[in-house]
Design a protein around this motif. Structure first.
Motif: not given
Length: 295
Positions: A166-189
């Motif tokens: 069973v999945l109990t948790g997820v650990r995400f590394p943290q990015w530091n410094g001069r960082s940028g993030f973005a998401v783009h996706e295309f869906a019908r609706r």
């Protein structure tokens, strides 16, 4: 339609849930938020004699800093992930993809762990987990173990978790410094699964050169993908001098299982994926350079 009859179990602890899963074997399925499983059961696309409901287990919920990583319990709802200030500061990509996950009713019930364990190739959370090199924490009767995101997704709706894990948790590394993030996706609706999409994280050094880059792709294979060739091609280059169309084309190289279905051909999805990557790259570099977050 209604699902076929099943026995409902609501264990009081995660250890009890794992024991039930091991005891009942292939006839049992874990129920978290139920936003993917319940519709599949109702349409008779899946059938299980037993459902083990872990949605109310407090030990699977929560968000906390653990060193230079952010731990999120698998049972934490998508709405809580999207609205949490700690997530916004430590893992901005999670905050920004959350509005793309279905509709708010779904996000109020669906969980981060359920989305990642469901392993849909067009799912936003699986793509972010892969892009940021997250670590999955799983539990079985044999004890706890960790699975790197790069080793977690095995195929459409398949992971490398054992049947009694069973999945109990997820650990995400943290990015530091001069960082940028973005998401783009295309869906019908809005709220539909994306035909193709891209999540981008980029870090610049003091000379505005790319020191770190991660590009994740969704809807472009049987699992979420990393555009490793595109990532490597920009390291050491001034971010502003990398043509967005060039990085978009590079991100599509090496993809050999792009699906063709009613939503579009493989070629169409690749063109959309390239365009989404180009847009996400532009916004991520802009944020890393001047600190402006795109609207």
């Amino acid at each position: 339609m209604k699902p076929a009859p099943f026995a409902y179990h609501r264990p009081g602890t995660i250890e009890e849930a794992v024991s039930l899963l091991a005891e009942l074997g292939e006839e049992a399925k874990i129920l978290a938020g139920g936003q993917s499983l319940v519709p599949m059961l109702s349409m008779r696309l899946a059938f299980f004699d037993h459902l083990i409901d872990i949605s109310r287990l407090g030990e699977l919920q929560g968000i906390e800093h653990r060193g230079d990583q952010l731990w999120i319990g698998a049972g934490t709802t998508e709405a809580k992930v999207g609205g949490d200030d700690r997530v916004r500061e430590a893992v901005p990509l999670l905050t920004r993809v959350t509005p793309y996950v279905g509709h708010f009713q779904i996000r109020n019930r669906g969980t981060l762990g359920g989305s990642i364990a469901h392993a849909d190739a067009a799912g936003e959370y699986p793509a972010v987990a892969l892009t940021l090199d997250a670590v999955m924490e799983v539990l079985s009767p044999r004890g706890r173990r960790e699975i790197a995101a790069a080793d977690f997704f095995a195929g459409l709706w398949e992971t490398t978790m054992e049947p009694d894990e069973v999945l109990t948790g997820v650990r995400f590394p943290q990015w530091n410094g001069r960082s940028g993030f973005a998401v783009h996706e295309f869906a019908r609706r809005h709220g539909d699964y994306a035909i193709a999409g891209s999540v981008v994280a980029v870090e610049l050094d003091d000379n505005d050169r790319v020191s770190r880059c991660a590009i994740g792709l969704l809807g472009l294979g049987s699992t979420p993908k990393r555009a490793t060739a595109a990532e490597e091609s920009v390291i050491g280059k001034p971010g502003s001098e990398v043509a967005p169309e060039e990085i978009g084309r590079a991100a599509m190289t090496g993809l050999d299982d792009i699906p063709t279905d009613l939503q579009g051909s493989a070629g169409y999805r690749a063109r959309v994926g390239a365009a989404m990557t180009a847009r996400a790259w532009t916004h991520a570099v802009n944020e890393a350079t001047v600190g402006a977050i795109y609207a």
